[in-house]
Design an enzyme around this catalytic site. Structure first.
Site, PDB file in Angstrom:
ATOM      1  N   CYS A 114      19.235  -2.502  -0.917  1.00 51.40           N
ATOM      2  CA  CYS A 114      20.292  -2.526   0.162  1.00 51.40           C
ATOM      3  C   CYS A 114      20.964  -1.090  -0.068  1.00 51.40           C
ATOM      4  O   CYS A 114      21.759  -0.577   0.757  1.00 51.40           O
ATOM      5  CB  CYS A 114      21.031  -3.596   0.465  1.00 51.40           C
ATOM      6  SG  CYS A 114      20.153  -4.775   1.081  1.00 51.40           S
ATOM      7  N   HIS A 253      27.479  -1.613   4.183  1.00 54.22           N
ATOM      8  CA  HIS A 253      26.242  -2.324   4.478  1.00 54.22           C
ATOM      9  C   HIS A 253      26.396  -3.524   5.107  1.00 54.22           C
ATOM     10  O   HIS A 253      27.594  -4.432   5.039  1.00 54.22           O
ATOM     11  CB  HIS A 253      25.678  -2.609   2.930  1.00 54.22           C
ATOM     12  CG  HIS A 253      24.597  -3.593   2.889  1.00 54.22           C
ATOM     13  ND1 HIS A 253      23.438  -3.152   3.896  1.00 54.22           N
ATOM     14  CD2 HIS A 253      24.293  -4.552   2.498  1.00 54.22           C
ATOM     15  CE1 HIS A 253      22.469  -4.067   3.672  1.00 54.22           C
ATOM     16  NE2 HIS A 253      23.095  -5.067   2.865  1.00 54.22           N
ATOM     17  N   ASN A 283      20.423  -8.057   8.726  1.00 51.99           N
ATOM     18  CA  ASN A 283      20.388  -7.241   7.418  1.00 51.99           C
ATOM     19  C   ASN A 283      19.427  -6.474   7.708  1.00 51.99           C
ATOM     20  O   ASN A 283      17.996  -6.831   7.379  1.00 51.99           O
ATOM     21  CB  ASN A 283      20.748  -7.708   6.198  1.00 51.99           C
ATOM     22  CG  ASN A 283      20.534  -7.260   5.020  1.00 51.99           C
ATOM     23  OD1 ASN A 283      20.331  -6.100   4.778  1.00 51.99           O
ATOM     24  ND2 ASN A 283      21.160  -8.227   3.905  1.00 51.99           N
TER      25      ASN A 283
HETATM   26  O1  UT7 Z   1      21.929  -7.307   1.612  1.00 56.47           O
HETATM   27  C1  UT7 Z   1      22.353  -7.547   0.236  1.00 56.47           C
HETATM   28  C2  UT7 Z   1      22.397  -8.844  -0.283  1.00 56.47           C
HETATM   29  N1  UT7 Z   1      22.625 -10.049   0.524  1.00 56.47           N
HETATM   30  C3  UT7 Z   1      23.882 -10.391   0.912  1.00 56.47           C
HETATM   31  O2  UT7 Z   1      24.706  -9.960   0.857  1.00 56.47           O
HETATM   32  C4  UT7 Z   1      23.946 -11.974   1.388  1.00 56.47           C
HETATM   33  C5  UT7 Z   1      24.897 -12.801   0.529  1.00 56.47           C
HETATM   34  N2  UT7 Z   1      25.165 -13.992   0.861  1.00 56.47           N
HETATM   35  C6  UT7 Z   1      25.262 -14.503   2.251  1.00 56.47           C
HETATM   36  O3  UT7 Z   1      25.377 -13.877   3.113  1.00 56.47           O
HETATM   37  C7  UT7 Z   1      25.350 -16.061   2.138  1.00 56.47           C
HETATM   38  O4  UT7 Z   1      25.516 -16.792   1.099  1.00 56.47           O
HETATM   39  C8  UT7 Z   1      24.409 -16.744   3.309  1.00 56.47           C
HETATM   40  C9  UT7 Z   1      24.572 -16.443   4.652  1.00 56.47           C
HETATM   41  C10 UT7 Z   1      22.929 -16.410   2.699  1.00 56.47           C
HETATM   42  C11 UT7 Z   1      24.547 -18.225   3.249  1.00 56.47           C
HETATM   43  O5  UT7 Z   1      25.622 -18.546   3.640  1.00 56.47           O
HETATM   44  P1  UT7 Z   1      26.769 -19.766   2.624  1.00 56.47           P
HETATM   45  O6  UT7 Z   1      27.958 -20.013   3.399  1.00 56.47           O
HETATM   46  O7  UT7 Z   1      26.641 -19.029   1.163  1.00 56.47           O
HETATM   47  O8  UT7 Z   1      25.764 -21.102   2.808  1.00 56.47           O
HETATM   48  P2  UT7 Z   1      24.977 -21.918   1.645  1.00 56.47           P
HETATM   49  O9  UT7 Z   1      24.019 -21.071   1.273  1.00 56.47           O
HETATM   50  O10 UT7 Z   1      25.876 -22.213   0.743  1.00 56.47           O
HETATM   51  O11 UT7 Z   1      24.564 -22.893   2.539  1.00 56.47           O
HETATM   52  C12 UT7 Z   1      25.298 -23.893   3.203  1.00 56.47           C
HETATM   53  C13 UT7 Z   1      24.548 -25.038   3.718  1.00 56.47           C
HETATM   54  C14 UT7 Z   1      23.483 -25.643   3.135  1.00 56.47           C
HETATM   55  O12 UT7 Z   1      23.335 -26.999   3.315  1.00 56.47           O
HETATM   56  P3  UT7 Z   1      24.036 -28.150   2.299  1.00 56.47           P
HETATM   57  O13 UT7 Z   1      23.654 -27.967   1.068  1.00 56.47           O
HETATM   58  O14 UT7 Z   1      25.532 -27.795   2.657  1.00 56.47           O
HETATM   59  O15 UT7 Z   1      23.832 -29.546   3.062  1.00 56.47           O
HETATM   60  C15 UT7 Z   1      22.362 -25.184   3.530  1.00 56.47           C
HETATM   61  O16 UT7 Z   1      21.106 -25.773   3.166  1.00 56.47           O
HETATM   62  O17 UT7 Z   1      24.122 -24.498   5.116  1.00 56.47           O
HETATM   63  C16 UT7 Z   1      22.558 -24.774   5.121  1.00 56.47           C
HETATM   64  N3  UT7 Z   1      21.829 -23.598   5.453  1.00 56.47           N
HETATM   65  C17 UT7 Z   1      21.518 -23.455   6.961  1.00 56.47           C
HETATM   66  N4  UT7 Z   1      21.865 -24.493   7.700  1.00 56.47           N
HETATM   67  C18 UT7 Z   1      21.386 -24.019   8.767  1.00 56.47           C
HETATM   68  C19 UT7 Z   1      21.171 -22.697   4.791  1.00 56.47           C
HETATM   69  N5  UT7 Z   1      20.787 -21.870   5.634  1.00 56.47           N
HETATM   70  C20 UT7 Z   1      20.890 -22.440   7.044  1.00 56.47           C
HETATM   71  C21 UT7 Z   1      20.429 -21.928   8.078  1.00 56.47           C
HETATM   72  N6  UT7 Z   1      20.537 -22.695   9.122  1.00 56.47           N
HETATM   73  N7  UT7 Z   1      19.580 -20.939   8.341  1.00 56.47           N
END
Ligand code: UT7
Length: 327
Positions: A114, A253, A283
């Site tokens: 990225c 980004h 993204n």
């Molecule tokens: O491009 C450069 C690099 N990339 C980035 O900069 C991305 C960086 N990371 C992020 O943007 C975020 O960490 C994400 C958007 C990927 C995830 O958000 P989060 O707030 O960190 O959520 P999480 O991964 O901790 O997931 C929270 C919950 C989980 O369920 P439990 O364990 O709390 O029951 C996930 O399983 O949300 C669940 N979950 C979803 N639910 C519905 C994860 N993805 C989804 C989804 N839809 N698509």
């Protein structure tokens, strides 16, 4: 006044086909509410048949060339930042050279995920400083829809396809690329990667290989991204002796609105000074910054003499920032 590399024109291109959060709700166990509140993404553009990375890159490049009033044959160097080219060899840049007829250019790719566009811009700038007559196409282009595991809830809602391009030349007015700082930390490569090399991927040898998908430890990437981009921005401003209050626009980004909002808060800048279009495209990795820059340019947000800051973070890890005084 010293001579600097300067962005002469911008261009971009996205495929027509779109994929909304509502469309994704029908594909995986997700919701518009989750995606919107956690990422700020509402929509992404997805390539159709034959719309390879080199094709998106070529359309963006052509748009930038028109804006610059240059013929493809006037380009001396063509650089594509990408991690999702349709071929490993030859480079995407060589395919673009052929597609647009940049017959006098030499062409190569840059892989910094990225952050790729900022790395490519940095390489191009060094050529300009050696030979100010050069005209260089710097392109960020991705078709990440081809690298996403559409069963993986954690990643499939995040990414999209797009390309953005700039024509880099020189300015004797002292405007242009003022300062830059790029970073890498390969010790964190396991937090965001896409394995594809046979020698590193045993699955490729057992006949069950399904493709090479993006894998990410989202929470860790999130924290690093915010802190790393904040630091990079402060470093380039420090190098140039420019106060954050003097900056007219930050083009970060576009991975997640919450990352951008946290960055905005940590830098202590007004929200309207930060360009955001992640809701429309998701993204698009190396394409997010040149795409956003082109949109900001067409919206009249980049005014002569104003300070613009670009900052990026991606797999590697790689990150950095560039300070531009718009020409
Ligand atoms: O491009 C450069 C690099 N990339 C980035 O900069 C991305 C960086 N990371 C992020 O943007 C975020 O960490 C994400 C958007 C990927 C995830 O958000 P989060 O707030 O960190 O959520 P999480 O991964 O901790 O997931 C929270 C919950 C989980 O369920 P439990 O364990 O709390 O029951 C996930 O399983 O949300 C669940 N979950 C979803 N639910 C519905 C994860 N993805 C989804 C989804 N839809 N698509």
């Amino acid at each position: 006044m010293s001579l600097r590399a300067s962005i002469l024109a911008t261009g971009s291109y996205v495929p027509d086909r779109t994929l909304s959060n509502e469309d994704l709700e029908k594909m995986v166990d997700t919701s518009d509410e989750w995606i919107t509140t956690r990422t700020g993404i509402k929509n992404r553009h997805i390539s159709g048949a034959g719309e390879y990375t080199s094709v998106l890159a070529s359309r963006a490049a052509e748009n930038a060339l028109v804006a610059a009033g240059l013929a493809p044959s006037e380009i001396d160097i063509l650089i594509v930042a990408t991690v999702s080219a349709e071929m490993t060899m030859p480079s995407c840049a060589c395919l673009v050279q052929n597609e647009i007829g940049a017959v006098n250019a030499f062409a190569f790719d840059v892989n910094a995920a990225c952050s790729g566009f900022l790395y490519a811009l940095s390489v191009a700038e060094k050529h300009i400083l050696v030979n100010p007559q050069l005209k260089i196409l710097v392109i960020g282009a991705e078709t990440l829809s081809t690298r996403v595991d559409w069963q993986d809830l954690n990643t499939c809602v995040l990414f999209g396809d797009a390309a953005g391009a700039v024509v880099l030349g020189s300015s004797e007015l002292g405007d242009g690329l003022i300062a830059e700082k790029l970073f890498s930390d390969g010790s964190l490569h396991n937090l965001l990667y896409m394995d594809g090399a046979q020698s590193l991927n045993p699955a490729l040898n057992n006949g069950e290989y399904q493709g090479s998908f993006i894998k990410m430890v989202g929470k860790d990437v999130f924290k690093y991204a915010v802190n790393a981009m904040e630091n990079a921005v402060r470093v380039v401003l420090g190098q140039a002796g420019v106060d954050i209050g003097e900056v007219s626009l930050i083009v970060p980004h576009q991975a997640n609105i919450r990352i951008i909002n946290k960055l905005t808060q940590k830098l202590g800048v007004d929200a309207e000074k930060v360009y955001i279009n992640v809701s429309k495209y998701g993204n698009t990795s190396a394409a997010t910054i040149p795409l956003a820059l082109d949109e900001a340019n067409r919206e009249g947000l980049l005014q002569s003499g104003e300070y613009i800051v670009l900052c990026a973070f991606g797999g590697g890890f790689t990150w950095g920032a560039t300070l531009i005084k718009w020409q």
